[in-house]
Scaffold this active site. Structure first.
Site, PDB file in Angstrom:
ATOM      1  N   HIS A 118       0.844  -1.202   0.000  1.00  5.60           N
ATOM      2  CA  HIS A 118       0.000   0.000   0.000  1.00  5.60           C
ATOM      3  C   HIS A 118       0.880   1.252   0.000  1.00  5.60           C
ATOM      4  O   HIS A 118       0.710   2.148  -0.844  1.00  5.60           O
ATOM      5  CB  HIS A 118      -0.915  -0.015   1.229  1.00  5.60           C
ATOM      6  CG  HIS A 118      -1.835   1.158   1.315  1.00  5.60           C
ATOM      7  ND1 HIS A 118      -3.181   1.076   1.031  1.00  5.60           N
ATOM      8  CD2 HIS A 118      -1.615   2.459   1.654  1.00  5.60           C
ATOM      9  CE1 HIS A 118      -3.734   2.263   1.185  1.00  5.60           C
ATOM     10  NE2 HIS A 118      -2.797   3.123   1.570  1.00  5.60           N
ATOM     11  N   GLU A 119       1.832   1.312   0.923  1.00  3.43           N
ATOM     12  CA  GLU A 119       2.700   2.486   0.998  1.00  3.43           C
ATOM     13  C   GLU A 119       3.646   2.563  -0.197  1.00  3.43           C
ATOM     14  O   GLU A 119       3.994   3.658  -0.657  1.00  3.43           O
ATOM     15  CB  GLU A 119       3.486   2.482   2.305  1.00  3.43           C
ATOM     16  CG  GLU A 119       2.628   2.607   3.553  1.00  3.43           C
ATOM     17  CD  GLU A 119       1.751   3.851   3.543  1.00  3.43           C
ATOM     18  OE1 GLU A 119       2.163   4.877   2.968  1.00  3.43           O
ATOM     19  OE2 GLU A 119       0.644   3.796   4.108  1.00  3.43           O
ATOM     20  N   HIS A 122       1.856   4.433  -2.885  1.00  2.00           N
ATOM     21  CA  HIS A 122       1.953   5.883  -2.719  1.00  2.00           C
ATOM     22  C   HIS A 122       3.328   6.385  -3.147  1.00  2.00           C
ATOM     23  O   HIS A 122       3.457   7.388  -3.856  1.00  2.00           O
ATOM     24  CB  HIS A 122       1.728   6.260  -1.249  1.00  2.00           C
ATOM     25  CG  HIS A 122       0.316   6.121  -0.784  1.00  2.00           C
ATOM     26  ND1 HIS A 122      -0.752   6.689  -1.447  1.00  2.00           N
ATOM     27  CD2 HIS A 122      -0.203   5.497   0.307  1.00  2.00           C
ATOM     28  CE1 HIS A 122      -1.866   6.409  -0.791  1.00  2.00           C
ATOM     29  NE2 HIS A 122      -1.570   5.690   0.266  1.00  2.00           N
ATOM     30  N   ASP A 194      -7.663   7.805   2.399  1.00  2.00           N
ATOM     31  CA  ASP A 194      -7.202   8.227   1.073  1.00  2.00           C
ATOM     32  C   ASP A 194      -8.391   8.506   0.151  1.00  2.00           C
ATOM     33  O   ASP A 194      -8.405   9.497  -0.591  1.00  2.00           O
ATOM     34  CB  ASP A 194      -6.322   7.146   0.441  1.00  2.00           C
ATOM     35  CG  ASP A 194      -5.067   6.885   1.252  1.00  2.00           C
ATOM     36  OD1 ASP A 194      -4.545   7.837   1.855  1.00  2.00           O
ATOM     37  OD2 ASP A 194      -4.605   5.723   1.266  1.00  2.00           O
TER      38      ASP A 194
END
Length: 330
Positions: A118-119, A122, A194
């Site tokens: 997930h990170e 980003h 988000d």
């Protein structure tokens, strides 16, 4: 909502208050000067660069900046250091903004992997979207309500944003959810904040900033009025049901197009995304220099050797393993 909006209009008639003073949050230069004032009270290491801290503390008030310095001093004492260094300052900044590390929270392997990808989503979007700020740090260390975060390094304080930047910000915000779909063909609840932020930005584009060609440069809001002092605001829409439907369609279109763009970036740079995610699972925190090393060497072992050469055990100067270290949040 500001306090003035909560006052009875009778109190705001001419003659009641002679002056109204608007106090804005300090800009980047002011934040640096405020940090310097409070830093005089503590011993700072030679490597400290308060300009970096000022850049990464947008919308911090003077009181929060003071708290940052005080927290950094406490951190240095707890770690038996002779002075406050950049590691202490960055940890203090993260604590003031997002809260304490949740050391007691142990991630299961599957959750840790999901958070890492997930990170990484980003981070890879920030790296390949020229309209957003440069990557500063990405971590999967739980802090406050966040399971991880991706932090950017602003070049300057932004007061006016153009359409290209807003779309890039939405794309960046959806990069985490896009990575979940690309790599796991699934979705988690970790992207809720988000999605909320992306929807808010898209709606502001359409209703406040006139950035939708279909809707045009017209403001569509809600007329607000308070019935009496202390009452909640009531309001009525300034547009028809048909216009509301068009606005909803435009918001959905903007968010959906940005989401597809995020998936496109992650798919195109799949190998880089996997490198970031695997490195996060091993080291938990990566700074921009370490991400560059990953992309250049294409090897996690090469990064481990580079971290070792800096004299770090199990982590960088800003991180370390889970026993040593002190968001866009998931």
């Amino acid at each position: 909502m500001c306090i003035r909006d909560r006052l009875d209009p009778a109190l705001l008639r001419p003659g009641r208050f002679d002056k109204v003073v608007q106090v804005d949050m300090p800009d980047m230069k002011a934040r640096e000067e405020i940090l310097k004032v409070h830093a005089r009270k503590v011993r700072m290491a030679q490597d400290v660069d308060l300009k970096v801290i000022a850049k990464t503390t947008p919308m911090f008030s003077g009181a929060e900046l003071e708290a940052l310095i005080n927290e950094a001093a406490l951190t240095a004492v707890a770690r038996e250091k002779d002075s406050v260094d950049m590691e202490c300052l960055e940890d203090a900044r993260d604590k003031v903004r997002w809260g304490r590390q949740r050391k007691s929270r142990m991630m299961e392997d599957e959750e840790k992997k999901l958070t890492a990808y997930h990170e990484a989503g980003h981070a890879i979007c920030s790296y390949h979207l020229p309209a957003v700020d440069k990557l500063h740090k990405v971590t999967i260390i739980p802090r406050g309500p966040a399971g991880g975060m991706t932090m950017l390094m602003p070049k300057k304080d932004v007061r006016l944003v153009n359409r290209q930047r807003v779309l890039a910000e939405i794309t960046l915000g959806l990069g985490g959810r896009a990575a979940e779909e690309v790599f796991f063909d699934d979705m988690t609840s970790g992207a809720s904040s988000d999605i909320q932020r992306a929807t808010e930005l898209a709606r502001m584009m359409v209703c406040e900033w006139g950035m939708s060609e279909r809707v045009g440069p017209v403001r569509y809001g809600i007329t607000q009025r308070n019935v009496y002092l202390g009452a909640d605001f009531v309001g009525r829409t300034e547009f028809s049901d048909e216009t509301a439907r068009i606005i909803d369609e435009e918001v959905q279109r903007i968010v959906s197009e940005c989401y597809e763009k995020a998936k496109e970036i992650i798919t195109e740079h799949r190998e880089q995304t996997e490198l970031i995610a695997e490195a996060l699972m091993r080291f938990e925190v990566l700074d921009a220099e370490e991400v560059e090393t990953l992309f250049r060497e294409k090897s996690i072992e090469a990064l481990a050797r580079a971290r070792g050469r800096k004299g770090e055990v199990g982590g960088s100067g800003q991180s370390g393993d889970s026993s040593q270290h002190t968001r866009h949040a998931q």
